[in-house]
Design an enzyme around this catalytic site. Structure first.
Site, PDB file in Angstrom:
ATOM      1  N   CYS A  77       0.832  -1.210   0.000  1.00 48.77           N
ATOM      2  CA  CYS A  77       0.000   0.000   0.000  1.00 48.77           C
ATOM      3  C   CYS A  77       0.869   1.264   0.000  1.00 48.77           C
ATOM      4  O   CYS A  77       1.556   1.532  -0.960  1.00 48.77           O
ATOM      5  CB  CYS A  77      -0.983  -0.052   1.179  1.00 48.77           C
ATOM      6  SG  CYS A  77      -2.290   1.166   1.059  1.00 48.77           S
ATOM      7  N   HIS A 164      -3.709  -5.299   0.849  1.00 51.69           N
ATOM      8  CA  HIS A 164      -3.121  -5.719   2.127  1.00 51.69           C
ATOM      9  C   HIS A 164      -3.135  -7.242   2.277  1.00 51.69           C
ATOM     10  O   HIS A 164      -4.142  -7.803   2.702  1.00 51.69           O
ATOM     11  CB  HIS A 164      -3.887  -5.082   3.289  1.00 51.69           C
ATOM     12  CG  HIS A 164      -3.653  -3.609   3.403  1.00 51.69           C
ATOM     13  ND1 HIS A 164      -2.622  -3.074   4.143  1.00 51.69           N
ATOM     14  CD2 HIS A 164      -4.283  -2.564   2.824  1.00 51.69           C
ATOM     15  CE1 HIS A 164      -2.635  -1.760   4.031  1.00 51.69           C
ATOM     16  NE2 HIS A 164      -3.640  -1.421   3.238  1.00 51.69           N
ATOM     17  N   GLU A 166      -1.761  -8.941   4.512  1.00 50.21           N
ATOM     18  CA  GLU A 166      -1.742  -9.326   5.939  1.00 50.21           C
ATOM     19  C   GLU A 166      -3.145  -9.419   6.542  1.00 50.21           C
ATOM     20  O   GLU A 166      -3.331 -10.002   7.611  1.00 50.21           O
ATOM     21  CB  GLU A 166      -0.880  -8.331   6.736  1.00 50.21           C
ATOM     22  CG  GLU A 166      -1.455  -6.922   6.930  1.00 50.21           C
ATOM     23  CD  GLU A 166      -1.225  -5.981   5.740  1.00 50.21           C
ATOM     24  OE1 GLU A 166      -0.991  -6.467   4.618  1.00 50.21           O
ATOM     25  OE2 GLU A 166      -1.308  -4.749   5.943  1.00 50.21           O
TER      26      GLU A 166
END
Ligand code: XMP
Length: 507
Positions: A77, A164, A166
């Protein structure tokens, strides 16, 4: 080790945890960390985290050397945009950005995306977009809105994603993290909590030597686990002090002391209820209550330390998020501010040498260590409980009678909510005693009694929270039982507010 450079994203800690879940040790560093330092540490890969800022209006002290070296990089990002800008690409404010679940198409084979389908669902959260890549970069994925969702260098092991990986909503996110760790960085699986426990025990044993160590236990999972770890390391050279300030929940003192004693911890229980209640007499202001309790706690602790000393060391259950948060607040990248004082936090002037064996651990890792050390489930799964205890759940003045009422009501709430199949998803569930009386009818008589508010919330870390939609059936049963079984309460209400705007506790 994988180094995560933190640009203030709310997901930074999650990135580090994802690597650790794979058995790869990972640490978080501020933006001004030097490349030479990471290189000397033998870092195998660098992740540039997301962040709330825009690359074109943020002054960053990022060390350029990171892009001159050969350590693989993954930009996520903001980290992607930063990398693009640093290497000669272009970033612009997007017209609408992308938020939430988004589809991407993989347009070029990439090691980072091995095992992924041609189309994947990912989690996005960005306004700015990379509009031109650095010269040696190619696009690897495109979002359904036509933005660059993935890119990589053709010359260096530099990779980037706009989404993202994660976040659990990115369905194959963990696979992307895994590809980066093993296929790109060649990281080793050397993070193992069983081994951590053994090594820590040895390390603590050496450090303490023939000296003695003091620890304040609260009954929470961190301090209780630490007490057991220290006991394994140094036996009775540890003195654990449990201060009963009289503001604990029903049966709490008994539960905690029983477990610690059973596990062989040299435990001192200080009964200080009288002192605390005396000091709290007539006090209604929440901050004043906190101050008094914090101060009194330190006084009691100091007295005990003196009586039972000398001690060279003081152990504390500080966790990695606290360390990161205080580091982040120094570099100015932190978006979160915490103002609570924990009664377990002791002032430096006590003059002990500090030992903090959990300084690099996340909460879920401490819970796993608790399991390894054989702590029972009721301690491992304990909900957070504020240092000032029930004093911040009795609005207005704290008295013995009110504590009695609240304890009974709270115990009923816990008994009933624990039976709910979704209990494990709850962050905290508790009762609050309101400082008002309302009219009711019990039997054939008018009653004029106190009100209990029920608070049940979900949260990741306590910084934000949502109220839980507990079924009416359960809420009704709790309300009936409280009004029937606790004399002095004739009304029960449910708190439907999120945090923000409310806080989790009522004071
Ligand atoms: P709030 O009420 O601020 O609480 O939304 C967030 C989390 O912190 C706990 N809490 C405290 N913990 N000392 C503590 O150790 C305190 O003074 C304190 N105040 C709140 C609260 O229970 C929740 O988990």
């Amino acid at each position: 080790m994988i180094a995560v450079i933190d640009f203030g994203s709310q997901y930074t800690q999650l990135i580090a945890r994802r690597f650790r879940e794979l058995g790869v040790y990972s640490e978080i560093y501020p933006p001004n960390v030097k490349y030479s330092f990471l290189n000397e540490k033998g870092v195998k890969g660098i992740v540039l985290s997301g962040g709330p800022n825009s690359v074109y209006n943020t002054e960053l002290e990022l060390d350029n050397e990171i892009f001159n070296g050969d350590i693989p990089i993954l930009g996520i990002c903001f980290g992607f945009q930063l990398m693009a800008k640093f290497l000669g690409g272009e970033v612009k404010k997007g017209e609408k950005g992308e938020f939430g679940l988004t589809r991407i198409k993989i347009v070029k084979e990439s090691v980072l995306f091995e095992g992924l389908e041609k189309e994947e669902k990912v989690w996005m959260s960005h306004h700015d977009v990379v509009t031109r890549l650095p010269e040696d970069f190619v696009v690897t994925a495109i979002s359904e809105n036509g933005f660059i969702a993935g890119a990589q260098s053709l010359e260096k092991p530099f990779f980037a994603v706009q989404f993202h990986p994660e976040v659990s909503h990115t369905e194959k996110g963990q696979l992307i993290i895994e590809n980066f760790a093993f296929k790109i960085c060649g990281a080793e699986k050397n993070w193992n909590l069983g081994r951590f426990v053994e090594e820590k025990i040895e390390e603590i044993r050496k450090q303490i030597g023939e000296n003695r160590v003091l620890l304040a236990v609260s009954g929470g999972v961190d301090s209780t686990t630490l007490a057991v770890l220290l006991q394994r390391a140094v036996g009775d050279k540890l003195t654990a002090i449990f201060v009963d300030h009289g503001l604990l929940r029903m049966g709490e003192k008994e539960e905690v002391t029983e477990v610690l004693k059973r596990l062989g911890v040299n435990l001192v229980v200080v009964d200080a209820e009288e002192r605390f209640l005396e000091k709290l007499k007539g006090v209604v202001d929440p901050e004043e209550k906190r101050k008094i309790i914090g101060h009194e706690f330190v006084e009691v602790f100091k007295e005990e330390a003196k009586k039972r000393g000398p001690f060279k060391f003081l152990a504390q259950g500080t966790l990695y998020p606290d360390v990161i948060e205080s580091a982040a607040s120094h570099t100015g990248m932190a978006a979160k501010i915490k103002t609570h004082h924990n009664v377990g936090g002791l002032p430096e002037e006590l003059g002990f040498e500090l030992i903090e064996p959990f300084r690099y651990l996340f909460k879920d890792e401490v819970r796993r260590i608790a399991e390894i050390l054989g702590l029972p489930e009721n301690i491992i799964k304990r909900q957070p409980f504020p240092g000032p205890g029930l004093a911040v759940r009795i609005l207005g003045e704290v008295t013995r009678d009110k504590l009695e009422l609240l304890r009974k009501a709270d115990c009923i709430l816990m008994e009933e909510i624990k039976k709910w199949e979704k209990y494990d998803e709850i962050w905290q569930s508790f009762a609050v005693l309101l400082p008002i009386k309302t009219v009711g009818v019990k039997g054939d008589f008018r009653s004029y009694e106190y009100v209990i508010a029920l608070r049940v919330v979900k949260s990741e870390d306590g910084m934000t929270a949502n109220f839980v939609e507990v079924p009416y059936e359960i809420l009704g049963r709790i309300a009936r039982r409280i009004t029937n079984e606790v004399s002095g309460i004739n009304r029960v209400v449910y708190d439907l507010t999120d945090k923000p705007p409310a806080t989790i506790e009522w004071e």
